[in-house]
Write an enzyme that holds these catalytic residues in place. Structure first.
Site, PDB file in Angstrom:
ATOM      1  N   ASN A  10     -48.210 -22.015  31.008  1.00 18.77           N
ATOM      2  CA  ASN A  10     -48.819 -22.796  32.091  1.00 18.77           C
ATOM      3  C   ASN A  10     -50.136 -23.362  31.560  1.00 18.77           C
ATOM      4  O   ASN A  10     -51.104 -22.623  31.383  1.00 18.77           O
ATOM      5  CB  ASN A  10     -49.055 -21.871  33.289  1.00 18.77           C
ATOM      6  N   LYS A  12     -52.147 -25.311  32.964  1.00 13.44           N
ATOM      7  CA  LYS A  12     -53.146 -25.516  34.036  1.00 13.44           C
ATOM      8  C   LYS A  12     -53.827 -26.877  33.857  1.00 13.44           C
ATOM      9  O   LYS A  12     -53.184 -27.819  33.416  1.00 13.44           O
ATOM     10  CB  LYS A  12     -54.130 -24.338  34.069  1.00 13.44           C
ATOM     11  N   HIS A 104     -48.594 -20.586  42.672  1.00 11.12           N
ATOM     12  CA  HIS A 104     -49.554 -19.944  41.776  1.00 11.12           C
ATOM     13  C   HIS A 104     -50.776 -19.524  42.597  1.00 11.12           C
ATOM     14  O   HIS A 104     -51.180 -20.238  43.514  1.00 11.12           O
ATOM     15  CB  HIS A 104     -49.947 -20.904  40.642  1.00 11.12           C
ATOM     16  N   GLU A 106     -53.787 -19.695  42.014  1.00 10.62           N
ATOM     17  CA  GLU A 106     -54.866 -20.698  42.033  1.00 10.62           C
ATOM     18  C   GLU A 106     -54.581 -21.761  43.086  1.00 10.62           C
ATOM     19  O   GLU A 106     -55.502 -22.275  43.721  1.00 10.62           O
ATOM     20  CB  GLU A 106     -55.014 -21.316  40.627  1.00 10.62           C
ATOM     21  N   GLU A 176     -47.829 -12.123  38.971  1.00  7.46           N
ATOM     22  CA  GLU A 176     -49.119 -12.314  38.321  1.00  7.46           C
ATOM     23  C   GLU A 176     -50.228 -11.654  39.153  1.00  7.46           C
ATOM     24  O   GLU A 176     -50.731 -12.255  40.119  1.00  7.46           O
ATOM     25  CB  GLU A 176     -49.438 -13.804  38.198  1.00  7.46           C
ATOM     26  N   GLY A 182     -56.635 -14.564  33.427  1.00 12.08           N
ATOM     27  CA  GLY A 182     -57.811 -15.120  32.753  1.00 12.08           C
ATOM     28  C   GLY A 182     -58.943 -14.125  32.565  1.00 12.08           C
ATOM     29  O   GLY A 182     -60.064 -14.511  32.254  1.00 12.08           O
ATOM     30  N   SER A 222     -53.125 -12.528  31.409  1.00 11.33           N
ATOM     31  CA  SER A 222     -53.709 -12.156  30.114  1.00 11.33           C
ATOM     32  C   SER A 222     -52.669 -11.714  29.074  1.00 11.33           C
ATOM     33  O   SER A 222     -52.923 -10.807  28.272  1.00 11.33           O
ATOM     34  CB  SER A 222     -54.788 -11.084  30.285  1.00 11.33           C
TER      35      SER A 222
END
Ligand code: 13P
Length: 264
Positions: A10, A12, A104, A106, A176, A182, A222
């Site tokens: 991904n 992003k 996702h 985010e 996730e 991250g 990660s």
């Protein structure tokens, strides 16, 4: 039943068109050395604007491009109309995508995506002949409050609501944990496997045992070349959705080759 692993990157909101093309070239050149049966399913998710640049080489020219599938990072559930700033399933398909990442964290956090929208998107993606990669995961607060399983189970039930078992079977879920995205803090592989096993049980409950045995469920958060072997050695983890480490061909290709050491 053996499920073919998926390693998905991904990207992003990173990489300009030329940079995306260069990264794609690095991945396809690596993939070219192996047969389809040796490789996991490889997927990259560029930004909307870089999809055509990356997909321009998808002509079965034998350069390895046919071994790397493309995903969009989002789409709208309506087929067309007055939805400024949005992109439909038909549009991402037309641009060369086979998969679409939805839900996702985010997008849920920064763009207020709800479970209901994710369900509408999943249905539209499947109706359009593409495969949704449905993301779920808990916050650190939810984990500490002991409501991880309850939260994820409700995200999955909502996302799959009204979808046929056949369509669920070909879908992909990515677990996730938000606190692992991250941060460099990977979820312990046994714990990731436990949660993914729990997700598989939820799929069994709502869509039956065949769908539960077929659906591929990935871990994300990660993931690095050094973590993937242990993750892939677990019974229920079918692959990875990789963020940071998918932005360089060297680390992404190493994740793919380490995956091949354990499974495929
Ligand atoms: P990182 O691999 O950078 O933690 O990102 C994970 C992710 O969000 C993939 O969708």
């Amino acid at each position: 039943m053996s499920r073919k692993p998926i390693i998905a990157g991904n990207w992003k909101m990173n990489l300009l068109q030329e940079e995306g093309k260069e990264l794609f070239n690095g991945i396809k050149t690596f993939a070219k050395n192996f047969s389809e049966s040796q490789l996991p399913t490889i997927v990259v998710a560029p930004t909307f604007l870089s999809i055509p640049a990356v997909a321009s080489c998808k002509h079965n020219c034998g350069c390895g491009c046919e071994k790397v599938a493309i995903a969009a990072q989002n789409c709208h559930w309506k087929s067309s109309g007055a939805y400024t700033g949005e992109v439909s399933v038909e549009m991402v398909k037309d641009a060369g995508c086979e998969y679409v990442i939805i839900g996702h964290s985010e997008r849920r956090q920064y763009f207020s995506e709800t479970d209901e929208m994710i369900n509408l998107k999943a249905k539209a993606i499947l109706a359009g002949g593409l495969i949704p990669i449905i993301c779920c995961g808990e916050t650190l607060e939810q984990r500490e409050a002991g409501i991880t399983d309850e939260h994820i189970s409700s995200q999955i039930k909502a996302a799959l609501d009204g979808i046929s078992s056949e369509d669920v079977a070909k879908s992909v879920i990515a677990y996730e944990p938000i606190w692992a995205i991250g941060t460099g803090k990977t979820c312990d592989a046994d714990e990731a496997n436990r949660v993914i096993g729990m997700i598989r049980n939820v799929v069994k409950e709502v869509s039956g045992s065949e769908a539960a045995a077929s659906i591929r469920i990935l871990y994300g958060g990660s993931v690095k070349p050094s973590t993937i072997e242990e993750q892939m050695s677990k019974s229920d983890i079918d692959g990875a959705l990789v963020g940071g480490a998918s932005l360089a061909a060297e680390s992404f290709n190493e994740i793919i080759s380490n995956t091949m050491k354990v499974s495929v």
